[in-house]
Design an enzyme around this catalytic site. Structure first.
Site, PDB file in Angstrom:
ATOM      1  N   PRO A 197     -53.564 -15.378 -23.332  1.00  0.00           N
ATOM      2  CG  PRO A 197     -55.064 -14.253 -23.498  1.00  0.00           C
ATOM      3  CD  PRO A 197     -53.803 -14.006 -23.954  1.00  0.00           C
ATOM      4  CE  LYS A 199     -50.325 -23.000  -6.907  1.00  0.00           C
ATOM      5  NZ  LYS A 199     -51.761 -22.080  -6.985  1.00  0.00           N
ATOM      6  CG  ASP A 240     -46.740 -20.788 -16.391  1.00  0.00           C
ATOM      7  OD1 ASP A 240     -46.950 -20.241 -16.761  1.00  0.00           O
ATOM      8  OD2 ASP A 240     -45.855 -19.109 -15.711  1.00  0.00           O
ATOM      9  CG  MET A 265     -54.427 -14.230  -9.986  1.00  0.00           C
ATOM     10  SD  MET A 265     -52.327 -14.159  -9.020  1.00  0.00           S
ATOM     11  CE  MET A 265     -52.256 -12.672  -9.576  1.00  0.00           C
ATOM     12  CB  ILE A 281     -49.684  -7.699 -17.001  1.00  0.00           C
ATOM     13  CG1 ILE A 281     -48.798  -6.101 -17.356  1.00  0.00           C
ATOM     14  CG2 ILE A 281     -51.162  -7.899 -15.801  1.00  0.00           C
ATOM     15  CD1 ILE A 281     -50.171  -5.800 -18.443  1.00  0.00           C
TER      16      ILE A 281
HETATM   17  N1  SAH Z   1     -49.221 -12.455 -16.945  1.00  0.00           N
HETATM   18  C1  SAH Z   1     -50.711 -13.504 -16.954  1.00  0.00           C
HETATM   19  C2  SAH Z   1     -51.225 -12.828 -15.842  1.00  0.00           C
HETATM   20  C3  SAH Z   1     -50.812 -13.758 -14.963  1.00  0.00           C
HETATM   21  S1  SAH Z   1     -51.402 -14.031 -12.879  1.00  0.00           S
HETATM   22  C4  SAH Z   1     -51.752 -12.134 -18.414  1.00  0.00           C
HETATM   23  O1  SAH Z   1     -51.149 -11.427 -18.021  1.00  0.00           O
HETATM   24  O2  SAH Z   1     -52.643 -12.553 -17.943  1.00  0.00           O
HETATM   25  C5  SAH Z   1     -53.098 -15.786 -13.314  1.00  0.00           C
HETATM   26  C6  SAH Z   1     -54.075 -15.187 -13.319  1.00  0.00           C
HETATM   27  O3  SAH Z   1     -54.190 -14.269 -14.633  1.00  0.00           O
HETATM   28  C7  SAH Z   1     -55.110 -16.255 -13.309  1.00  0.00           C
HETATM   29  O4  SAH Z   1     -55.537 -16.361 -11.717  1.00  0.00           O
HETATM   30  C8  SAH Z   1     -56.904 -15.655 -13.986  1.00  0.00           C
HETATM   31  O5  SAH Z   1     -57.474 -14.083 -13.031  1.00  0.00           O
HETATM   32  C9  SAH Z   1     -56.088 -14.164 -14.884  1.00  0.00           C
HETATM   33  N2  SAH Z   1     -55.820 -15.304 -16.337  1.00  0.00           N
HETATM   34  C10 SAH Z   1     -54.676 -15.613 -16.439  1.00  0.00           C
HETATM   35  N3  SAH Z   1     -55.769 -16.248 -18.648  1.00  0.00           N
HETATM   36  C11 SAH Z   1     -56.506 -16.261 -17.730  1.00  0.00           C
HETATM   37  C12 SAH Z   1     -57.550 -17.178 -18.594  1.00  0.00           C
HETATM   38  N4  SAH Z   1     -57.181 -17.497 -20.211  1.00  0.00           N
HETATM   39  N5  SAH Z   1     -59.526 -16.555 -19.022  1.00  0.00           N
HETATM   40  C13 SAH Z   1     -58.794 -16.073 -17.647  1.00  0.00           C
HETATM   41  N6  SAH Z   1     -58.552 -15.826 -16.771  1.00  0.00           N
HETATM   42  C14 SAH Z   1     -56.746 -15.185 -16.931  1.00  0.00           C
END
Ligand code: SAH
Length: 480
Positions: free
Chosen positions: A239, A284, A262, A397, A320
Protein backbone atom coordinates in the site's frame (compact mmCIF):
# COMPACT_ATOMS: atom_id res chain seq x y z
CA UNK A 1 42.12 -13.12 9.06
CA UNK A 2 41.48 -13.92 12.74
CA UNK A 3 39.86 -17.32 12.18
CA UNK A 4 39.98 -19.81 9.34
CA UNK A 5 36.43 -20.51 8.18
CA UNK A 6 35.98 -24.25 7.65
CA UNK A 7 32.95 -26.49 7.35
CA UNK A 8 33.50 -29.54 9.50
CA UNK A 9 31.86 -32.91 9.10
CA UNK A 10 30.73 -33.97 12.58
CA UNK A 11 28.15 -36.56 11.54
CA UNK A 12 28.09 -39.47 14.00
CA UNK A 13 30.92 -37.88 15.97
CA UNK A 14 30.82 -37.30 19.71
CA UNK A 15 30.42 -33.67 20.69
CA UNK A 16 30.14 -32.44 24.24
CA UNK A 17 28.10 -29.60 25.65
CA UNK A 18 28.77 -28.58 29.23
CA UNK A 19 25.78 -26.72 30.64
CA UNK A 20 22.02 -27.24 30.46
CA UNK A 21 20.59 -23.73 30.06
CA UNK A 22 19.11 -21.87 27.10
CA UNK A 23 22.47 -20.87 25.55
CA UNK A 24 23.76 -24.44 25.83
CA UNK A 25 20.54 -25.67 24.23
CA UNK A 26 20.97 -23.36 21.23
CA UNK A 27 24.50 -24.60 20.69
CA UNK A 28 23.34 -28.19 21.11
CA UNK A 29 20.78 -27.55 18.41
CA UNK A 30 23.53 -26.62 15.93
CA UNK A 31 25.45 -29.82 16.70
CA UNK A 32 22.24 -31.83 16.33
CA UNK A 33 21.46 -30.23 12.97
CA UNK A 34 24.94 -31.13 11.77
CA UNK A 35 24.32 -34.78 12.68
CA UNK A 36 26.60 -35.09 15.72
CA UNK A 37 26.05 -37.43 18.69
CA UNK A 38 25.58 -34.90 21.46
CA UNK A 39 26.24 -35.48 25.14
CA UNK A 40 25.13 -32.80 27.56
CA UNK A 41 26.85 -32.72 30.91
CA UNK A 42 25.00 -30.73 33.55
CA UNK A 43 23.37 -31.37 36.93
CA UNK A 44 20.13 -29.77 35.64
CA UNK A 45 18.49 -29.13 32.29
CA UNK A 46 16.43 -26.09 31.35
CA UNK A 47 13.21 -26.27 29.32
CA UNK A 48 14.86 -26.05 25.91
CA UNK A 49 17.39 -28.76 26.70
CA UNK A 50 14.68 -30.98 28.14
CA UNK A 51 12.92 -30.65 24.80
CA UNK A 52 16.02 -32.00 23.00
CA UNK A 53 16.18 -34.81 25.55
CA UNK A 54 12.51 -35.71 25.12
CA UNK A 55 13.07 -35.95 21.37
CA UNK A 56 15.98 -38.31 21.87
CA UNK A 57 18.42 -35.85 20.32
CA UNK A 58 20.88 -35.69 23.19
CA UNK A 59 22.30 -37.97 25.86
CA UNK A 60 22.19 -36.41 29.31
CA UNK A 61 25.01 -36.97 31.74
CA UNK A 62 23.55 -35.66 34.99
CA UNK A 63 26.71 -34.39 36.64
CA UNK A 64 28.92 -31.40 37.28
CA UNK A 65 31.82 -31.32 34.85
CA UNK A 66 34.77 -33.39 35.94
CA UNK A 67 37.22 -35.36 33.80
CA UNK A 68 36.23 -38.57 35.59
CA UNK A 69 32.73 -38.17 34.16
CA UNK A 70 34.14 -38.43 30.65
CA UNK A 71 35.18 -42.04 30.99
CA UNK A 72 32.60 -43.41 28.57
CA UNK A 73 33.16 -40.68 25.99
CA UNK A 74 35.87 -41.47 23.48
CA UNK A 75 37.09 -39.33 20.66
CA UNK A 76 35.34 -36.09 21.45
CA UNK A 77 35.45 -33.88 18.35
CA UNK A 78 34.25 -30.55 19.67
CA UNK A 79 33.34 -29.10 23.04
CA UNK A 80 31.12 -26.16 23.88
CA UNK A 81 30.87 -24.91 27.42
CA UNK A 82 28.04 -22.60 28.47
CA UNK A 83 27.64 -22.53 32.22
CA UNK A 84 27.28 -19.50 34.45
CA UNK A 85 30.03 -20.71 36.80
CA UNK A 86 33.28 -19.27 35.53
CA UNK A 87 35.40 -21.78 37.47
CA UNK A 88 33.66 -24.60 35.56
CA UNK A 89 34.08 -22.77 32.23
CA UNK A 90 37.80 -22.39 32.86
CA UNK A 91 38.26 -25.98 34.05
CA UNK A 92 36.57 -27.23 30.86
CA UNK A 93 38.64 -24.93 28.69
CA UNK A 94 42.00 -25.91 30.18
CA UNK A 95 41.21 -29.60 30.29
CA UNK A 96 40.34 -29.88 26.59
CA UNK A 97 42.98 -27.39 25.49
CA UNK A 98 45.60 -29.69 27.02
CA UNK A 99 44.17 -32.60 25.05
CA UNK A 100 44.14 -30.55 21.84
CA UNK A 101 40.40 -30.92 21.46
CA UNK A 102 38.81 -27.71 20.13
CA UNK A 103 36.73 -25.98 22.78
CA UNK A 104 34.44 -22.96 22.81
CA UNK A 105 33.36 -21.16 25.96
CA UNK A 106 30.19 -19.34 25.00
CA UNK A 107 30.56 -15.56 24.72
CA UNK A 108 34.22 -15.51 25.82
CA UNK A 109 36.41 -15.34 22.75
CA UNK A 110 39.56 -15.50 24.82
CA UNK A 111 38.57 -19.05 25.73
CA UNK A 112 37.57 -20.19 22.25
CA UNK A 113 39.55 -22.34 19.81
CA UNK A 114 36.68 -21.98 17.38
CA UNK A 115 33.70 -19.67 17.14
CA UNK A 116 30.29 -20.35 15.67
CA UNK A 117 29.17 -18.11 12.83
CA UNK A 118 25.71 -16.71 12.11
CA UNK A 119 24.26 -18.93 9.42
CA UNK A 120 22.15 -18.36 6.34
CA UNK A 121 20.86 -21.86 5.76
CA UNK A 122 20.04 -22.85 2.21
CA UNK A 123 21.26 -26.39 2.78
CA UNK A 124 23.19 -27.82 1.10
CA UNK A 125 24.35 -24.25 0.50
CA UNK A 126 25.42 -22.70 3.79
CA UNK A 127 26.63 -19.16 4.27
CA UNK A 128 28.56 -18.49 7.47
CA UNK A 129 29.12 -14.99 8.81
CA UNK A 130 31.60 -14.05 11.50
CA UNK A 131 32.80 -10.80 13.00
CA UNK A 132 35.69 -12.62 14.66
CA UNK A 133 33.75 -12.58 17.92
CA UNK A 134 33.57 -8.79 17.99
CA UNK A 135 29.84 -8.43 17.58
CA UNK A 136 27.54 -11.43 17.29
CA UNK A 137 24.63 -8.99 16.89
CA UNK A 138 26.26 -7.35 13.87
CA UNK A 139 26.75 -10.81 12.37
CA UNK A 140 23.02 -11.41 12.85
CA UNK A 141 22.16 -8.07 11.23
CA UNK A 142 24.23 -9.12 8.23
CA UNK A 143 22.53 -12.50 8.25
CA UNK A 144 19.12 -10.78 8.14
CA UNK A 145 20.22 -8.76 5.11
CA UNK A 146 21.44 -11.82 3.26
CA UNK A 147 18.28 -13.75 4.18
CA UNK A 148 16.22 -11.21 2.23
CA UNK A 149 18.51 -11.31 -0.79
CA UNK A 150 18.99 -15.04 -1.23
CA UNK A 151 15.89 -16.97 -2.25
CA UNK A 152 15.18 -20.23 -0.45
CA UNK A 153 15.22 -21.86 -3.90
CA UNK A 154 19.04 -21.83 -3.72
CA UNK A 155 18.68 -25.10 -1.80
CA UNK A 156 17.07 -26.79 -4.79
CA UNK A 157 19.50 -25.12 -7.18
CA UNK A 158 22.49 -26.42 -5.25
CA UNK A 159 21.07 -29.93 -5.14
CA UNK A 160 20.28 -29.87 -8.84
CA UNK A 161 23.76 -28.73 -9.83
CA UNK A 162 25.29 -31.28 -7.46
CA UNK A 163 23.44 -34.12 -9.20
CA UNK A 164 25.15 -33.26 -12.49
CA UNK A 165 28.62 -32.59 -11.18
CA UNK A 166 30.01 -36.06 -11.85
CA UNK A 167 28.53 -36.30 -15.33
CA UNK A 168 30.19 -33.07 -16.37
CA UNK A 169 33.43 -34.14 -14.70
CA UNK A 170 33.48 -37.24 -16.89
CA UNK A 171 33.21 -35.17 -20.04
CA UNK A 172 35.47 -32.18 -19.44
CA UNK A 173 38.84 -31.37 -17.98
CA UNK A 174 39.17 -29.00 -15.06
CA UNK A 175 39.57 -25.82 -17.09
CA UNK A 176 36.67 -26.69 -19.38
CA UNK A 177 34.47 -27.62 -16.44
CA UNK A 178 35.00 -24.26 -14.88
CA UNK A 179 34.01 -22.52 -18.11
CA UNK A 180 30.98 -24.77 -18.49
CA UNK A 181 29.59 -24.11 -15.02
CA UNK A 182 30.30 -20.40 -15.22
CA UNK A 183 28.27 -20.26 -18.39
CA UNK A 184 25.40 -22.35 -16.99
CA UNK A 185 25.19 -20.71 -13.58
CA UNK A 186 23.89 -17.37 -14.78
CA UNK A 187 20.66 -15.75 -15.90
CA UNK A 188 17.83 -17.94 -16.97
CA UNK A 189 18.99 -21.22 -15.40
CA UNK A 190 19.36 -19.68 -11.94
CA UNK A 191 16.10 -17.73 -12.32
CA UNK A 192 14.17 -20.86 -13.07
CA UNK A 193 15.84 -23.09 -10.51
CA UNK A 194 15.37 -20.71 -7.60
CA UNK A 195 11.82 -19.73 -8.46
CA UNK A 196 10.30 -23.18 -8.33
CA UNK A 197 10.64 -24.04 -12.03
CA UNK A 198 13.13 -26.78 -11.35
CA UNK A 199 11.89 -28.98 -14.17
CA UNK A 200 12.54 -26.28 -16.75
CA UNK A 201 15.93 -25.47 -15.21
CA UNK A 202 16.91 -29.12 -15.41
CA UNK A 203 15.81 -29.28 -19.04
CA UNK A 204 18.06 -26.30 -19.81
CA UNK A 205 20.97 -27.97 -18.07
CA UNK A 206 20.28 -31.20 -19.90
CA UNK A 207 20.41 -29.34 -23.24
CA UNK A 208 23.83 -28.00 -22.36
CA UNK A 209 25.09 -31.43 -21.33
CA UNK A 210 23.71 -33.01 -24.50
CA UNK A 211 25.64 -30.39 -26.42
CA UNK A 212 28.79 -31.54 -24.59
CA UNK A 213 28.10 -35.14 -25.58
CA UNK A 214 27.56 -34.03 -29.17
CA UNK A 215 30.90 -32.21 -29.10
CA UNK A 216 32.63 -35.26 -27.68
CA UNK A 217 31.20 -37.23 -30.62
CA UNK A 218 32.72 -34.75 -33.04
CA UNK A 219 29.52 -32.82 -33.67
CA UNK A 220 30.38 -29.22 -32.97
CA UNK A 221 26.96 -27.61 -33.13
CA UNK A 222 26.53 -26.54 -29.55
CA UNK A 223 23.34 -25.16 -28.05
CA UNK A 224 24.03 -21.78 -26.56
CA UNK A 225 22.43 -21.05 -23.20
CA UNK A 226 20.29 -17.93 -23.62
CA UNK A 227 21.24 -15.21 -21.14
CA UNK A 228 17.60 -14.87 -20.28
CA UNK A 229 14.24 -15.04 -21.90
CA UNK A 230 11.57 -12.38 -21.81
CA UNK A 231 9.35 -12.71 -18.80
CA UNK A 232 6.82 -10.64 -16.84
CA UNK A 233 6.57 -10.24 -13.08
CA UNK A 234 3.22 -8.88 -11.95
CA UNK A 235 4.26 -7.54 -8.59
CA UNK A 236 2.15 -6.30 -5.70
CA UNK A 237 4.14 -3.46 -4.16
CA UNK A 238 1.94 -3.08 -1.06
CA UNK A 239 0.00 0.00 0.00
CA UNK A 240 2.87 2.50 0.13
CA UNK A 241 5.41 1.94 2.90
CA UNK A 242 8.34 0.34 1.02
CA UNK A 243 9.01 -1.91 4.01
CA UNK A 244 5.75 -3.70 3.23
CA UNK A 245 7.10 -5.18 -0.01
CA UNK A 246 7.82 -8.90 0.12
CA UNK A 247 11.34 -10.28 -0.34
CA UNK A 248 10.25 -11.85 -3.59
CA UNK A 249 8.83 -8.56 -4.87
CA UNK A 250 12.12 -6.83 -4.12
CA UNK A 251 14.24 -9.53 -5.75
CA UNK A 252 12.22 -9.63 -8.95
CA UNK A 253 12.07 -5.84 -9.10
CA UNK A 254 15.85 -5.79 -8.91
CA UNK A 255 16.12 -8.23 -11.80
CA UNK A 256 13.87 -6.27 -14.13
CA UNK A 257 15.09 -4.54 -17.28
CA UNK A 258 11.88 -2.49 -17.62
CA UNK A 259 9.38 -1.39 -14.98
CA UNK A 260 5.81 -0.37 -15.71
CA UNK A 261 4.28 1.33 -12.71
CA UNK A 262 1.20 3.26 -11.83
CA UNK A 263 0.14 6.09 -9.56
CA UNK A 264 -0.10 4.09 -6.37
CA UNK A 265 3.53 2.94 -6.43
CA UNK A 266 5.65 5.05 -4.08
CA UNK A 267 8.83 6.65 -5.51
CA UNK A 268 10.93 4.99 -2.75
CA UNK A 269 9.88 1.64 -4.16
CA UNK A 270 10.96 2.56 -7.67
CA UNK A 271 14.29 3.67 -6.23
CA UNK A 272 14.96 0.09 -5.21
CA UNK A 273 15.11 -1.08 -8.83
CA UNK A 274 18.40 -1.26 -10.75
CA UNK A 275 19.55 2.18 -11.76
CA UNK A 276 19.77 1.25 -15.42
CA UNK A 277 16.27 -0.27 -15.57
CA UNK A 278 13.88 1.63 -17.81
CA UNK A 279 10.87 3.06 -15.95
CA UNK A 280 7.57 3.60 -17.72
CA UNK A 281 4.67 5.39 -16.03
CA UNK A 282 1.32 3.98 -17.07
CA UNK A 283 -0.95 5.63 -14.50
CA UNK A 284 -3.20 8.64 -14.56
CA UNK A 285 -1.69 12.07 -15.06
CA UNK A 286 -3.51 15.28 -14.41
CA UNK A 287 -5.13 16.56 -17.60
CA UNK A 288 -3.64 13.59 -19.43
CA UNK A 289 -5.39 10.45 -20.40
CA UNK A 290 -4.00 7.45 -18.67
CA UNK A 291 -2.74 4.55 -20.73
CA UNK A 292 -5.74 2.29 -21.39
CA UNK A 293 -5.66 -1.17 -19.80
CA UNK A 294 -5.53 -3.15 -23.07
CA UNK A 295 -2.55 -1.00 -24.12
CA UNK A 296 -0.70 -1.77 -20.89
CA UNK A 297 -1.28 -5.49 -21.29
CA UNK A 298 -0.07 -5.29 -24.89
CA UNK A 299 3.06 -3.38 -23.80
CA UNK A 300 3.89 -6.18 -21.38
CA UNK A 301 3.60 -8.71 -24.19
CA UNK A 302 5.67 -6.64 -26.63
CA UNK A 303 8.47 -5.94 -24.15
CA UNK A 304 8.71 -9.58 -23.08
CA UNK A 305 8.86 -10.62 -26.74
CA UNK A 306 11.92 -8.38 -27.08
CA UNK A 307 13.59 -10.60 -24.45
CA UNK A 308 13.13 -8.11 -21.61
CA UNK A 309 12.39 -8.95 -18.01
CA UNK A 310 9.42 -6.76 -17.28
CA UNK A 311 8.21 -5.82 -13.82
CA UNK A 312 4.60 -4.68 -13.70
CA UNK A 313 4.43 -2.92 -10.34
CA UNK A 314 1.03 -2.40 -8.82
CA UNK A 315 -0.17 -0.87 -5.58
CA UNK A 316 -1.34 -3.35 -2.93
CA UNK A 317 -2.08 -6.81 -4.26
CA UNK A 318 -2.25 -7.34 -8.03
CA UNK A 319 -5.29 -9.60 -7.81
CA UNK A 320 -7.37 -7.35 -5.54
CA UNK A 321 -8.96 -4.58 -7.61
CA UNK A 322 -5.65 -4.49 -9.45
CA UNK A 323 -6.64 -5.75 -12.91
CA UNK A 324 -3.71 -8.14 -12.66
CA UNK A 325 -5.84 -10.94 -14.05
CA UNK A 326 -6.54 -9.05 -17.26
CA UNK A 327 -2.82 -8.65 -17.85
CA UNK A 328 -2.13 -12.26 -16.94
CA UNK A 329 -4.76 -13.43 -19.42
CA UNK A 330 -3.10 -11.72 -22.37
CA UNK A 331 0.29 -13.09 -21.28
CA UNK A 332 -1.15 -16.61 -21.24
CA UNK A 333 -2.63 -16.10 -24.71
CA UNK A 334 0.78 -15.02 -25.97
CA UNK A 335 2.72 -17.78 -24.21
CA UNK A 336 4.78 -15.30 -22.21
CA UNK A 337 6.15 -16.76 -18.97
CA UNK A 338 5.04 -14.73 -15.97
CA UNK A 339 4.86 -14.78 -12.19
CA UNK A 340 2.37 -13.06 -9.93
CA UNK A 341 3.78 -11.82 -6.62
CA UNK A 342 1.11 -11.14 -4.01
CA UNK A 343 1.29 -7.91 -2.05
CA UNK A 344 -0.21 -6.51 1.12
CA UNK A 345 -3.54 -5.13 0.06
CA UNK A 346 -4.62 -1.65 1.19
CA UNK A 347 -7.23 -3.07 3.60
CA UNK A 348 -4.63 -5.05 5.55
CA UNK A 349 -1.96 -2.34 5.50
CA UNK A 350 -4.25 0.60 6.33
CA UNK A 351 -6.12 -1.05 9.19
CA UNK A 352 -2.91 -2.24 10.87
CA UNK A 353 -1.26 1.18 10.53
CA UNK A 354 -4.41 2.90 11.80
CA UNK A 355 -4.36 0.68 14.85
CA UNK A 356 -7.28 -1.73 14.55
CA UNK A 357 -7.84 -5.24 13.14
CA UNK A 358 -10.21 -6.28 10.34
CA UNK A 359 -11.60 -9.27 12.23
CA UNK A 360 -11.95 -9.95 15.92
CA UNK A 361 -13.65 -12.89 17.48
CA UNK A 362 -16.02 -10.65 19.47
CA UNK A 363 -16.83 -8.07 16.78
CA UNK A 364 -16.43 -9.32 13.22
CA UNK A 365 -16.26 -12.85 11.88
CA UNK A 366 -15.74 -11.83 8.27
CA UNK A 367 -14.51 -9.05 6.00
CA UNK A 368 -15.80 -7.81 2.67
CA UNK A 369 -13.53 -6.01 0.23
CA UNK A 370 -15.83 -3.97 -1.98
CA UNK A 371 -15.22 -1.67 -4.91
CA UNK A 372 -16.92 1.69 -4.61
CA UNK A 373 -16.38 2.34 -8.29
CA UNK A 374 -18.09 -0.04 -10.61
CA UNK A 375 -17.74 -0.50 -14.33
CA UNK A 376 -20.96 0.16 -16.26
CA UNK A 377 -22.89 -3.09 -16.51
CA UNK A 378 -21.10 -4.73 -13.57
CA UNK A 379 -23.05 -6.79 -11.05
CA UNK A 380 -24.83 -4.65 -8.44
CA UNK A 381 -23.36 -4.56 -4.95
CA UNK A 382 -25.66 -6.45 -2.58
CA UNK A 383 -26.09 -3.80 0.13
CA UNK A 384 -28.93 -5.75 1.75
CA UNK A 385 -26.58 -8.65 2.38
CA UNK A 386 -23.75 -6.40 3.53
CA UNK A 387 -25.93 -4.48 5.98
CA UNK A 388 -26.92 -7.72 7.73
CA UNK A 389 -23.66 -9.64 7.39
CA UNK A 390 -21.76 -8.35 10.41
CA UNK A 391 -18.78 -8.05 8.01
CA UNK A 392 -16.16 -5.41 8.42
CA UNK A 393 -16.64 -3.60 5.09
CA UNK A 394 -13.70 -2.14 3.27
CA UNK A 395 -14.59 0.08 0.33
CA UNK A 396 -11.80 0.65 -2.18
CA UNK A 397 -12.18 3.61 -4.56
CA UNK A 398 -15.20 4.64 -2.52
CA UNK A 399 -14.64 8.34 -1.89
CA UNK A 400 -16.54 9.63 -4.92
CA UNK A 401 -19.50 7.35 -4.30
CA UNK A 402 -19.53 7.71 -0.52
CA UNK A 403 -23.01 9.29 -0.56
CA UNK A 404 -24.48 6.34 -2.39
CA UNK A 405 -22.73 3.84 -0.14
CA UNK A 406 -24.04 5.65 2.93
CA UNK A 407 -27.58 5.85 1.59
CA UNK A 408 -27.70 2.20 0.59
CA UNK A 409 -26.34 0.88 3.88
CA UNK A 410 -28.70 3.05 5.96
CA UNK A 411 -31.66 2.07 3.77
CA UNK A 412 -30.92 -1.59 4.49
CA UNK A 413 -30.83 -1.06 8.22
CA UNK A 414 -27.15 -0.67 9.14
CA UNK A 415 -26.87 1.34 12.35
CA UNK A 416 -26.34 5.09 11.76
CA UNK A 417 -23.77 5.09 14.56
CA UNK A 418 -21.69 2.30 13.02
CA UNK A 419 -18.05 3.48 13.22
CA UNK A 420 -16.29 4.49 10.01
CA UNK A 421 -12.55 4.98 9.47
CA UNK A 422 -11.46 7.04 6.50
CA UNK A 423 -7.83 6.31 5.76
CA UNK A 424 -6.08 8.48 3.23
CA UNK A 425 -2.58 7.60 2.01
CA UNK A 426 -2.48 4.67 4.40
CA UNK A 427 0.95 3.38 5.53
CA UNK A 428 2.69 6.40 3.95
CA UNK A 429 4.39 9.28 5.71
CA UNK A 430 1.35 11.47 4.96
CA UNK A 431 -1.19 8.95 6.23
CA UNK A 432 -4.37 10.57 7.54
CA UNK A 433 -6.86 8.61 9.60
CA UNK A 434 -10.26 10.12 10.40
CA UNK A 435 -12.77 8.35 12.58
CA UNK A 436 -16.46 9.12 12.26
CA UNK A 437 -19.74 7.22 11.92
CA UNK A 438 -22.02 6.21 9.09
CA UNK A 439 -24.34 9.23 9.26
CA UNK A 440 -21.51 11.74 9.22
CA UNK A 441 -19.21 9.96 6.80
CA UNK A 442 -20.05 11.97 3.68
CA UNK A 443 -19.90 15.32 5.40
CA UNK A 444 -16.55 14.44 6.98
CA UNK A 445 -15.07 13.50 3.62
CA UNK A 446 -16.00 16.98 2.39
CA UNK A 447 -14.85 18.95 5.44
CA UNK A 448 -11.58 17.02 5.74
CA UNK A 449 -11.07 17.30 1.94
CA UNK A 450 -10.26 13.60 1.69
CA UNK A 451 -8.74 12.67 -1.66
CA UNK A 452 -7.84 9.30 -3.19
CA UNK A 453 -6.14 7.01 -2.51
CA UNK A 454 -8.37 6.45 0.48
CA UNK A 455 -10.26 3.57 2.02
CA UNK A 456 -13.58 3.62 3.82
CA UNK A 457 -13.66 0.99 6.52
CA UNK A 458 -16.98 0.39 8.24
CA UNK A 459 -17.45 -1.84 11.28
CA UNK A 460 -17.28 -2.25 15.01
CA UNK A 461 -13.64 -3.37 14.93
CA UNK A 462 -12.75 0.30 14.58
CA UNK A 463 -13.67 0.81 18.24
CA UNK A 464 -10.77 -1.46 19.16
CA UNK A 465 -8.31 1.29 18.27
CA UNK A 466 -8.91 2.75 21.73
CA UNK A 467 -7.34 -0.35 23.25
CA UNK A 468 -4.71 -0.82 20.57
CA UNK A 469 -3.80 2.81 20.17
CA UNK A 470 -0.08 2.23 20.68
CA UNK A 471 -0.01 0.25 17.45
CA UNK A 472 -1.26 3.17 15.31
CA UNK A 473 1.45 4.76 13.19
CA UNK A 474 -0.03 8.30 13.10
CA UNK A 475 -2.24 10.35 15.41
CA UNK A 476 -5.87 9.61 14.68
CA UNK A 477 -8.31 12.45 14.08
CA UNK A 478 -11.66 12.11 15.76
CA UNK A 479 -14.24 13.73 13.57
CA UNK A 480 -17.36 12.45 15.36
N1 SAH B 1 -4.57 -3.50 -5.76
C1 SAH B 1 -4.75 -2.47 -4.74
C2 SAH B 1 -6.04 -1.70 -4.91
C3 SAH B 1 -6.11 -0.90 -6.16
S1 SAH B 1 -7.59 0.00 -6.33
C4 SAH B 1 -4.67 -3.14 -3.36
O1 SAH B 1 -4.69 -4.36 -3.25
O2 SAH B 1 -4.58 -2.40 -2.38
C5 SAH B 1 -7.15 1.59 -5.76
C6 SAH B 1 -7.77 1.89 -4.43
O3 SAH B 1 -7.09 1.19 -3.40
C7 SAH B 1 -7.68 3.34 -4.02
O4 SAH B 1 -8.71 4.10 -4.62
C8 SAH B 1 -7.88 3.25 -2.53
O5 SAH B 1 -9.23 3.05 -2.21
C9 SAH B 1 -7.14 1.95 -2.21
N2 SAH B 1 -5.77 2.23 -1.78
C10 SAH B 1 -4.64 1.78 -2.33
N3 SAH B 1 -3.56 2.19 -1.63
C11 SAH B 1 -4.02 2.91 -0.61
C12 SAH B 1 -3.42 3.60 0.48
N4 SAH B 1 -2.10 3.65 0.63
N5 SAH B 1 -4.23 4.24 1.36
C13 SAH B 1 -5.55 4.21 1.23
N6 SAH B 1 -6.18 3.57 0.23
C14 SAH B 1 -5.43 2.94 -0.68
Amino acid sequence: MDYLPIFMNIKQQHCLIVGGGAVAARKADLFIQAGAMVTVMSPQLGTEMRFHLAQGKIVWQMAEFSPSQLAGLLNIKLVICATDVQAVNLAVYHYFKALNIPVNVADQTEYCDFILPAIVDRAPMTIAISTGGRSPVLARVMKARLETLIPHGFSQLTDLVGRYRQQVKNLLNEEQRKGFWEKVLTGLFIDKAVHGQEGEAEALLQTQINALHANADGNHESAAMPAHQGEVYIIGAGPGDPDLMTFKALRLLQQADVILYDRLVAPEILDMARREAERIYVGKREKWHKVAQPDISQMLVDLAKQGKRVARLKGGDPYIFGRGAEEAELLVQNNIPFQVVPGITAAAGCSAYAGFPLTHRDYAQSVSLITGHQQAGAQEIDYARLAHSGDTMVFYMGIKNAAQIQRSLLAHGLSPTMPVAIIENGTRANQKVTITDLTQMVQVIATQTIKPPALLIIGEVINLRERLRASASTPIQEAV
